[in-house]
Design an enzyme around this catalytic site. Structure first.
Site, short mmCIF file in Angstrom:
data_model
loop_
_atom_site.label_atom_id
_atom_site.label_comp_id
_atom_site.label_asym_id
_atom_site.label_seq_id
_atom_site.Cartn_x
_atom_site.Cartn_y
_atom_site.Cartn_z
N SER A 125 -6.18 4.27 3.54
CA SER A 125 -6.65 5.27 4.50
C SER A 125 -8.10 5.03 4.92
CB SER A 125 -6.51 6.67 3.90
OG SER A 125 -7.35 6.79 2.77
N HIS A 126 -8.81 4.17 4.20
CA HIS A 126 -10.19 3.84 4.60
C HIS A 126 -10.37 2.35 4.87
CE1 HIS A 126 -10.94 7.86 2.92
NE2 HIS A 126 -11.90 7.90 3.80
N GLU A 133 -2.46 14.61 5.16
CA GLU A 133 -1.31 14.90 4.28
C GLU A 133 -0.44 16.02 4.86
OE1 GLU A 133 -2.03 14.63 -0.15
OE2 GLU A 133 -4.09 14.67 0.58
#
Lengths: 344, 344
Positions: free
Chosen positions: A47-48, A188
């Protein structure tokens, strides 16, 4: 058998930096952003990682970040080091301020790095790991956008406000944690919605402030802080210290400025740096005492934070970073297409 | 109609200090401890009020605190102010260090107060409120005894490790929170046991490390941190910063030293102090920005932390502190009986 590509950390950094500079970022800006993105990919923080490149370009395309920003480091004889990020991404500003605040912390025992007027898209562990690698303990925090209701409240006000901490460990990877002070990330909630699943209880309220497990109602309402009123208090502390106190945006101000949560948020960042050698004042070996505590935690089978990242890092360092065909396509698309290839 | 007694803050302070000095505490120690205990009673924090006197005397009777301690404040031109509490209670040590660290924070922007070799029985809000009343923001933290298992662990290791924060508000009571990083206080488990009630899920593990809602099994096992792995990480940070780093006991060391949780714990304390005027660097009005955030929280009906205390304080200041006949009897018993009257 897999169609995945193995690429070295260095080669991926050159590739990502090339995408960024091709889109208009200066070489120093592109390099610093690329180092952070590749560090995420290296540590299997998907996610990064590479995923973030398009968001950086989208923020540039919307003219909400200065691609040729020249951060200015301001220091005096106090314990405060301030970096004016010149409306650029935070990465280069942090890299320039880090050695200066480390020197102040060694001299004064404690010092603080304030980054102002930056745009932030990354995790905070790079900041506290950098300090830990210099033998220093550090806390880092920043606001984000107003998407979280305070405990007992009903409307988005607080950000997901990350809080990170690093502690140097002799001869090994540091003790590092970095988490959102919301119970979950906004992404999420979106994953639950797409999967047609109900949220766990306690994650969110609807637009009227009532508890909900419906992800669509939650996305129209507000997320909740982790740990009920305690997490809410910590998130509020972050708004006050890393927003109001340092003369920068709080989360509602950051959302007002951007008008959307699809671009990287503009705000400041606060890092508090401690020199354990100075702080222990000759009263025993702080490192050894820290090791005893950390080993006792791991010794009873509890997971130390960041261990999954460090394991992935070791693999990336020895065999390279593994990217899927879709990720390689994304890199090629952004390299060849530049800002015109950026999707909303 | 009530048989309760109304007593002024000043009269109760003299009474409590008299009990303490009669038992062997020096006048400066007795006065400082009495101010803290009466502040708890004044704010209707019954668990930190008159109820605490016997625990202080019990710790003295067990010879685990120095009743005539003379704290020494050590300062240099750094941002670290260290107070050697001389094995006394923390209260006088803090009162002596507070103006010194405030001066350093005003000069350097950020400074830290380390209290070493103290015994602690109180909340941490007196510390951060003192700083807020001087116009300064502050965090305070300390270990306690090993009674809490780390998230994912099975054995007592961490303390209930309180974390407090204060932020000055112009013309009013400050924004203050102060909470244990355990999900509940050990005393609450005991109350459930006596009431024959099951604990909420997520509060504790049994002696084998399995989740339990049976308070007896929980008391033989370990409490859990608030907020799962996030709260556990914050509690670990407190062990590292306010134990290992400042050269003082971590929670397992404090428990080893005392061998019991019925006496006040010996350890150190860490207070980080920020001067918002220096930290804002002329970039707008930190106080006004803080007010906007705090008022927005209260404006959506969310409770601000410490409001119950401040309401009780206002009443105590105007009409006096209300004590029950049992509390008045307790004060008389300890005043007349001294250490001999202390129950185990």
């Amino acid at each position: 058998m897999t169609d995945n590509t193995l690429i070295s950390i260095q080669d991926l950094t050159v590739l990502v930096s090339g995408i960024l500079t091709n889109a208009g970022f200066s070489q120093p800006q592109g390099d610093a952003i690329a180092r952070t993105i590749v560090a995420g990919e290296r540590d299997a923080c998907k996610s990064h990682g590479v995923y973030r490149i398009e968001g950086c370009l989208r923020t540039l395309k919307a003219e909400k970040v200065n691609p040729v920003a020249q951060p200015k480091v301001m220091q005096d004889d106090s314990a405060v080091v301030r970096v004016d990020a010149d409306a650029g991404f935070a990465n280069l500003a942090f890299e320039m301020g880090a050695p200066v605040v480390a020197e102040r912390a060694r001299k004064l025992g404690i010092a603080t790095l304030i980054i102002n007027d930056c745009t932030h898209f990354a995790a905070l562990w790079p900041e506290v790991e950098t300090m830990a690698n210099l033998g220093l303990a550090a806390m880092a925090m920043c606001p984000s956008y107003a998407t979280v209701a305070p405990a007992g409240g009903s409307k988005p006000l607080l950000g997901t406000n990350p809080f990170a901490f690093g502690w140097p460990r002799p001869g090994g990877t540091p003790y590092v944690f970095d988490f959102a002070t919301s119970v979950a990330a906004r992404g999420e909630l979106e994953l639950y919605r797409r999967a047609g699943k109900q949220l766990p209880e306690g994650w969110a309220v609807d637009a009227d402030g009532n508890p909900t497990t419906d992800p669509t109602a939650a996305l129209a309402g507000a997320m909740l802080p982790f740990g009920a009123h305690k997490g809410s208090a910590i998130s509020t502390m972050i708004e006050l210290l890393a927003g109001a106190m340092i003369g920068d945006f709080t989360s509602p101000e950051a959302l007002d400025y951007l008008g959307t949560t699809t671009l990287a948020p503009r705000h400041g960042e606060l890092i508090v740096v401690f020199d354990p050698l100075r702080m222990s004042g000759g009263r025993g070996d702080a490192a050894a005492k820290g090791e005893a505590m950390i080993e006792a935690i791991a010794g009873q089978g509890a997971r130390l934070p960041s261990q999954r990242r460090f394991t992935a890092r070791q693999k990336s360092q020895s065999v390279g970073i593994e990217l899927t065909p879709a990720e390689m396509d994304e890199l090629a698309r952004l390299r060849d297409g530049g800002l015109a290839a950026v999707r909303d």
